[in-house]
Scaffold this motif. Sequence first.
Motif, PDB file in Angstrom:
ATOM      1  N   GLY A 201      -9.073  67.236   8.530  1.00  0.00           N
ATOM      2  CA  GLY A 201      -8.590  65.873   8.343  1.00  0.00           C
ATOM      3  C   GLY A 201      -7.641  65.492   9.461  1.00  0.00           C
ATOM      4  N   TYR A 202      -6.651  64.695   9.104  1.00  0.00           N
ATOM      5  CA  TYR A 202      -5.736  64.178  10.119  1.00  0.00           C
ATOM      6  C   TYR A 202      -4.408  64.926  10.084  1.00  0.00           C
ATOM      7  N   VAL A 203      -3.980  65.376  11.250  1.00  0.00           N
ATOM      8  CA  VAL A 203      -2.691  66.046  11.349  1.00  0.00           C
ATOM      9  C   VAL A 203      -1.599  64.984  11.410  1.00  0.00           C
ATOM     10  N   LYS A 204      -0.344  65.425  11.429  1.00  0.00           N
ATOM     11  CA  LYS A 204       0.781  64.495  11.370  1.00  0.00           C
ATOM     12  C   LYS A 204       0.790  63.498  12.525  1.00  0.00           C
ATOM     13  N   ASP A 205       0.219  63.887  13.672  1.00  0.00           N
ATOM     14  CA  ASP A 205       0.213  62.981  14.819  1.00  0.00           C
ATOM     15  C   ASP A 205      -0.969  62.012  14.783  1.00  0.00           C
ATOM     16  N   GLY A 206      -1.777  62.083  13.725  1.00  0.00           N
ATOM     17  CA  GLY A 206      -2.855  61.131  13.557  1.00  0.00           C
ATOM     18  C   GLY A 206      -4.196  61.550  14.116  1.00  0.00           C
ATOM     19  N   LYS A 207      -4.286  62.739  14.737  1.00  0.00           N
ATOM     20  CA  LYS A 207      -5.545  63.186  15.316  1.00  0.00           C
ATOM     21  C   LYS A 207      -6.328  64.039  14.315  1.00  0.00           C
ATOM     22  N   GLU A 208      -7.638  63.935  14.394  1.00  0.00           N
ATOM     23  CA  GLU A 208      -8.490  64.583  13.402  1.00  0.00           C
ATOM     24  C   GLU A 208      -8.893  65.991  13.851  1.00  0.00           C
ATOM     25  N   VAL A 209      -8.921  66.915  12.890  1.00  0.00           N
ATOM     26  CA  VAL A 209      -9.308  68.295  13.156  1.00  0.00           C
ATOM     27  C   VAL A 209     -10.335  68.740  12.133  1.00  0.00           C
ATOM     28  N   LEU A 210     -11.135  69.726  12.527  1.00  0.00           N
ATOM     29  CA  LEU A 210     -12.065  70.343  11.593  1.00  0.00           C
ATOM     30  C   LEU A 210     -11.278  71.224  10.622  1.00  0.00           C
ATOM     31  N   SER A 211     -11.906  71.595   9.537  1.00  0.00           N
ATOM     32  CA  SER A 211     -11.279  72.576   8.658  1.00  0.00           C
ATOM     33  C   SER A 211     -11.291  73.934   9.349  1.00  0.00           C
ATOM     34  N   VAL A 212     -10.454  74.833   8.872  1.00  0.00           N
ATOM     35  CA  VAL A 212     -10.438  76.183   9.430  1.00  0.00           C
ATOM     36  C   VAL A 212     -11.788  76.856   9.203  1.00  0.00           C
ATOM     37  N   SER A 213     -12.331  76.710   8.014  1.00  0.00           N
ATOM     38  CA  SER A 213     -13.626  77.337   7.705  1.00  0.00           C
ATOM     39  C   SER A 213     -14.736  76.809   8.608  1.00  0.00           C
ATOM     40  N   ASP A 214     -14.758  75.490   8.816  1.00  0.00           N
ATOM     41  CA  ASP A 214     -15.777  74.899   9.683  1.00  0.00           C
ATOM     42  C   ASP A 214     -15.595  75.360  11.123  1.00  0.00           C
ATOM     43  N   SER A 215     -14.350  75.501  11.551  1.00  0.00           N
ATOM     44  CA  SER A 215     -14.075  75.978  12.914  1.00  0.00           C
ATOM     45  C   SER A 215     -14.619  77.392  13.108  1.00  0.00           C
ATOM     46  N   ILE A 216     -14.419  78.237  12.108  1.00  0.00           N
ATOM     47  CA  ILE A 216     -14.945  79.604  12.173  1.00  0.00           C
ATOM     48  C   ILE A 216     -16.464  79.583  12.224  1.00  0.00           C
ATOM     49  N   LEU A 217     -17.092  78.725  11.429  1.00  0.00           N
ATOM     50  CA  LEU A 217     -18.549  78.635  11.433  1.00  0.00           C
ATOM     51  C   LEU A 217     -19.077  78.155  12.780  1.00  0.00           C
ATOM     52  N   ARG A 218     -18.326  77.261  13.434  1.00  0.00           N
ATOM     53  CA  ARG A 218     -18.732  76.801  14.767  1.00  0.00           C
ATOM     54  C   ARG A 218     -18.717  77.957  15.753  1.00  0.00           C
ATOM     55  N   TRP A 219     -17.664  78.748  15.737  1.00  0.00           N
ATOM     56  CA  TRP A 219     -17.580  79.885  16.651  1.00  0.00           C
ATOM     57  C   TRP A 219     -18.633  80.940  16.297  1.00  0.00           C
ATOM     58  N   LYS A 220     -18.899  81.082  15.023  1.00  0.00           N
ATOM     59  CA  LYS A 220     -19.951  81.996  14.593  1.00  0.00           C
ATOM     60  C   LYS A 220     -21.292  81.560  15.190  1.00  0.00           C
ATOM     61  N   GLU A 221     -21.554  80.273  15.171  1.00  0.00           N
ATOM     62  CA  GLU A 221     -22.791  79.734  15.737  1.00  0.00           C
ATOM     63  C   GLU A 221     -22.814  79.888  17.256  1.00  0.00           C
TER      64      GLU A 221
END
Length: 304
Positions: A201-221
């Motif tokens: 979602g959105y961090v305190k500065d307003g920028k969007e990030v993937l979830s930790v789980s999704d980030s791991i799946l991206r690196w797995k891929e």
Amino acid sequence: MRIFLFILFLNFHSCFGYFYRPSSNEKIDNFNFSNVKRTYLVHYPKKWDGLPIPMLVALHGRFGTGVTMSKQTKLNDIADQKGFIVLYPDGYKRSWADGRGNSPADEDGINDVLFIESIVKRMVAEGSVNSKEVFLVGHSNGGFMAQRMAIEKPELWKGVMSVAAQISVSQLKSKIHFKTKPVSVAIMAGTEDPLVPYSGGYVKDGKEVLSVSDSILRWKEWNGCEDTVKRKSNQVEENGFKINIEFYRYEDCSNNKKVELIQLNGLGHSWPGETPMLPFINQGRTTKVVNGSAMVWEFMESLK
């Protein structure tokens, strides 16, 4: 009053870094990069014969410095025990151009990817670092910068870990411009981080990030990992609160690379084990009994 104390705190740590006196096995160095003087602190292990050895580059979070990163993490103690160099670069205006576009470094067009690459090459050229054993870790803003380095310069690193940071949406979009080269990556994150949401979602500065789980799946891929995962857990108690740490490691990946998630259940944004360097910002639950630095190096040591 709160803002005044925060500014006073930053000024104190600016002076702390300015007046820091390196020990006999440390040095503070600098070079001119894009017409800006860039500085960094290097810690050499106390027992070192001068031959090329591994190096860990450690990137501080927003508002930090190389000196505060060394004090915050106590990575020097592990470096002395294990025999590796720790290099702590100073970000531009206490920030890194991690690609999200909102830090002073990003806003001023600083090329921190090239800056960090230049530092690594300087250390290899001086003969103290084994170029095949260079590692990277970053916390918060530095953790997002570590993700950017893993995406854009994977060939530099034997292993990369982000603490309290994952893949941002802007970094994900940029990935198509870079060749996919396997690189071992880990993410250490607290599930109750109030600044960088574990679920994305959105961090305190307003920028969007993937979830930790999704980030791991991206690196797995990206690393061509099989679905087989090694799991283990460790539970510790602190002041009546049970902290459950879960490890998920993918080891069957291309070129013998690894991808790991270190999930810190109930913890927040701070580097595990040390007093937060920004006490005026709510970073969630902290811990003194979990040694984040030891877990960082345990992952790095596990890489072939």
